[in-house]
Design an enzyme around this catalytic site. Structure first.
Site, mmCIF file in Angstrom:
data_model
loop_
_atom_site.group_PDB
_atom_site.id
_atom_site.type_symbol
_atom_site.label_atom_id
_atom_site.label_comp_id
_atom_site.label_asym_id
_atom_site.label_seq_id
_atom_site.Cartn_x
_atom_site.Cartn_y
_atom_site.Cartn_z
ATOM 1 N N TYR A 196 -2.816 -1.661 8.249
ATOM 2 C CA TYR A 196 -3.776 -2.710 8.563
ATOM 3 C C TYR A 196 -4.086 -2.714 10.053
ATOM 4 O O TYR A 196 -3.296 -2.254 10.878
ATOM 5 C CB TYR A 196 -3.224 -4.090 8.178
ATOM 6 C CG TYR A 196 -3.054 -4.289 6.702
ATOM 7 C CD1 TYR A 196 -4.118 -4.699 5.913
ATOM 8 C CD2 TYR A 196 -1.822 -4.079 6.084
ATOM 9 C CE1 TYR A 196 -3.975 -4.898 4.551
ATOM 10 C CE2 TYR A 196 -1.658 -4.276 4.718
ATOM 11 C CZ TYR A 196 -2.742 -4.689 3.962
ATOM 12 O OH TYR A 196 -2.585 -4.875 2.615
ATOM 13 N N GLN A 217 -1.294 2.294 -5.896
ATOM 14 C CA GLN A 217 -2.714 2.495 -5.600
ATOM 15 C C GLN A 217 -3.629 1.951 -6.694
ATOM 16 O O GLN A 217 -4.671 1.364 -6.413
ATOM 17 C CB GLN A 217 -3.001 3.983 -5.381
ATOM 18 C CG GLN A 217 -2.551 4.496 -4.022
ATOM 19 C CD GLN A 217 -2.910 5.953 -3.802
ATOM 20 O OE1 GLN A 217 -3.173 6.682 -4.749
ATOM 21 N NE2 GLN A 217 -2.919 6.374 -2.555
ATOM 22 N N SER A 220 -8.553 -3.175 -2.235
ATOM 23 C CA SER A 220 -9.361 -1.969 -2.101
ATOM 24 C C SER A 220 -10.464 -1.900 -3.148
ATOM 25 O O SER A 220 -11.614 -1.586 -2.836
ATOM 26 C CB SER A 220 -8.479 -0.721 -2.199
ATOM 27 O OG SER A 220 -7.647 -0.610 -1.064
ATOM 28 N N ARG A 266 0.838 -1.195 0.000
ATOM 29 C CA ARG A 266 0.000 0.000 0.000
ATOM 30 C C ARG A 266 0.872 1.243 0.000
ATOM 31 O O ARG A 266 1.107 1.880 1.018
ATOM 32 C CB ARG A 266 -0.937 -0.047 1.199
ATOM 33 C CG ARG A 266 -2.094 -0.978 0.856
ATOM 34 C CD ARG A 266 -3.203 -0.897 1.826
ATOM 35 N NE ARG A 266 -4.400 -1.470 1.211
ATOM 36 C CZ ARG A 266 -5.337 -2.085 1.879
ATOM 37 N NH1 ARG A 266 -5.254 -2.193 3.175
ATOM 38 N NH2 ARG A 266 -6.396 -2.568 1.253
#
Length: 424
Positions: A230, A127, A133, A122
Site C-alpha cells: 500500500y 488473490q 482489487s 494481499r
C-alpha cells in the site's frame, strides 16, 4: 438438510450490487449449502429471481435470515437487520469499520462472527478473494467512462478531410488497481495519458501500459510503499513538492482522474481549488475518493459540480455499483473463494479455523466480542480519523519553492520488463 447460506437484498438505496451470482449459487450448493436468496436481491444487477432459482437457490423473504448459518452481503448489516440474525451466524461483507465503531460494537452485541472482506491480506493464496482489487478495477474503468461522458468531446486523435481532432489529455493520480485500469481504458480510447503515484514500483507499471510517469523522485519517494504493497502517507514537504510539479501539468489536462486512498484514513487532498481554476473550460475531474473526503477540493459526494470556469468535478458515489452487473459477478466470486476456505470438505459444514491467517486478518467480531486488534478497544476508545492535509496548505507550501529539492520534470519511462501488478 445442510447448513443455509442467505443472500439478502441490499437496503442501501445507493447499493445495486448483490453478493451472489447464478454461478456462485451452484458452487455453494456443491459445498453442501442450502442457498436462499431474498426476492429481488439481484434485480439491480440484472439477475432476476428466475436465474437464481435455475441455479438451485430457493427464493425467500428477508425474515429467512433467522435460519441462516452464513450471510453474504455487499455492505455491513445495520442494527435493524442484525435483530433477525441468530448468534453465531457468519457474516461476510465489506464492513467499512474505520470511523464506524458503534456499528462494529453492534456486530459484536448481535453475537455474529463478522468478516471484513477489505482486510483480506494481499498474498498469493488470497488473490481470488481480494474485493478491493476486483471492485477498484471496475471503478477505474468506469471513472474514465464517466469522465469521457462529461467531457463531451472525442478522446482519440482523428484525422479527417475536414481537419484533425486532437487527442484528449488524461492524467491519472494514484496508480493502484483503479489507476492502472483507468490508464488502460483511457489508452484504449485513444487519449494521451500521464500518471503519477508515490510508490516507486508504479513508474514501471505506468510505462508498461504506454503512459508517461510524473513524480518527484527523491529519497522519500523511494521508500513510499508499505510491506503490504500500500502507499504510505507522504510528508507535508513531499506533498508540497509534488503539488508544485503537478499544478502546471494539471492546467494542460482535459480529464483528471484521482484515485488516492490510504486504508483507515481520509483521502489526501491532491487537487486544490487553484489547480481547478487553472484548468481549461470543459475540462473534467473525476474523484474516486469522494466517499472518504475526496482528493479534489470542491468535490461533492453524489454530485457533478460545475465550477465558475466551467470545469466539471465528478463525485459519483459507489462507482463500482454504477456497473453493478459486472461488479456483482466479481464480488460474488471473491466471497465464494473465501467461504470455501471456511468449509470442512468432509462433513460439508462450516468449520472456521481461527488460527488461519485469512481468518485472523479479516475476523472483526466473534463470540460476542470485537476480536480484530485494530478495533478490539473500539467501545472504550472510539476511533477518530485524523484530518487530511488540505490542498490549500499544500499549494501554499509549494509556492515557497524549497531550495534544496527542486521538482523534477516529467520522467521518460524505460521500456517495461514485465506486466503491471496493481495495488488498490
Amino acid at each position: 438438510m445442510g447448513q443455509t447460506v442467505f443472500i439478502p437484498r441490499e437496503l442501501d438505496a445507493n447499493e445495486p450490487r448483490v453478493a451472489a451470482s447464478p454461478d456462485t449459487v451452484k458452487r455453494l450448493a456443491g459445498l453442501g449449502f442450502d442457498v436462499v436468496i431474498e426476492t429481488g436481491a439481484g434485480t439491480r444487477s440484472r439477475i432476476p429471481d428466475e436465474e437464481f432459482a435455475k441455479a438451485g437457490a430457493a427464493i425467500g423473504k428477508a425474515s429467512d435470515v433467522a435460519k441462516a448459518d452464513v450471510v453474504l452481503k455487499v455492505r455491513r448489516p445495520g442494527d435493524a437487520e442484525l435483530k433477525s440474525y441468530k448468534p453465531g451466524t457468519a457474516v461476510i461483507a465489506i464492513m467499512d469499520p474505520y470511523g464506524n465503531d458503534a456499528a462494529v460494537a453492534a456486530l459484536a452485541k448481535a453475537g455474529v462472527t463478522a468478516f471484513s472482506m477489505e482486510f483480506m491480506p494481499r498474498i498469493t493464496r488470497a488473490q481470488s478473494m481480494d474485493v478491493l482489487s476486483s471492485q477498484a478495477n471496475l471503478a477505474g474503468y468506469q471513472a474514465v467512462i464517466d469522465g469521457a461522458s462529461e467531457y463531451d468531446r472525442a478522446l482519440p486523435m482523428m484525422m479527417t478531410a475536414a481537419g484533425t481532432v486532437p487527442a484528449a489529455k488524461v492524467f491519472i493520480m494514484g496508480v493502484g488497481v483503479a489507476g492502472l485500469q483507468a490508464i488502460a481504458t483511457a489508452r484504449r480510447l485513444g487519449a494521451v495519458v500521464t500518471a503519477t503515484d508515490v510508490r516507486p514500483a508504479a513508474k514501471e507499471q505506468v510505462a508498461s501500459l504506454g503512459a508517461k510517469f510524473l513524480a518527484v523522485e527523491d529519497e522519500e519517494f523511494k521508500a513510499a510503499e508499505t510491506a503490504g504493497g500500500y502507499a504510505k502517507e507522504m510528508s507535508r514537504e513531499y506533498q508540497a513538492k509534488q503539488a508544485a510539479l503537478t499544478a502546471e501539468h494539471i492546467a494542460k489536462q482535459d480529464i483528471v482522474v484521482t484515485t488516492a486512498l490510504i486504508p483507515g484514513r481520509p483521502a489526501p487532498k491532491l487537487v486544490s481549488a487553484a489547480m481547478v481554476a487553472s484548468m481549461k473550460p470543459g475540462s473534467v475531474l473525476v474523484d474516486l475518493a469522494v466517499e472518504r473526503g475526496g482528493n479534489v477540493e470542491g468535490a461533492v459526494p453524489g454530485q457533478v459540480v460545475t465550477t465558475a470556469n466551467n470545469v466539471k468535478i465528478v463525485g459519483h458515489l459507489n462507482v463500482p455499483g454504477r456497473i453493478a452487473a459486472s461488479a456483482s459477478l466479481l464480488y460474488a466470486r471473491n466471497l465464494f473463494a473465501f467461504l470455501e476456505t471456511l468449509v470442512d470438505k468432509t462433513t460439508k459444514t462450516l468449520a472456521i479455523n481461527r488460527d488461519d491467517d485469512l481468518v485472523k486478518a479479516t475476523m472483526l467480531t466473534d463470540g460476542g466480542k470485537i476480536v480484530h486488534p485494530a478495533f478490539a478497544k473500539a467501545d472504550q476508545q472510539p476511533h477518530v480519523e485524523p484530518a487530511a492535509i488540505p490542498a490549500k496548505t499544500m499549494v501554499a507550501d509549494a509556492s515557497a519553492k524549497p531550495k534544496k529539492t527542486a521538482p523534477k520534470k516529467l520522467a521518460t519511462p524505460k521500456s517495461p520488463s514485465s506486466k503491471s501488478k496493481g495495488i488498490a
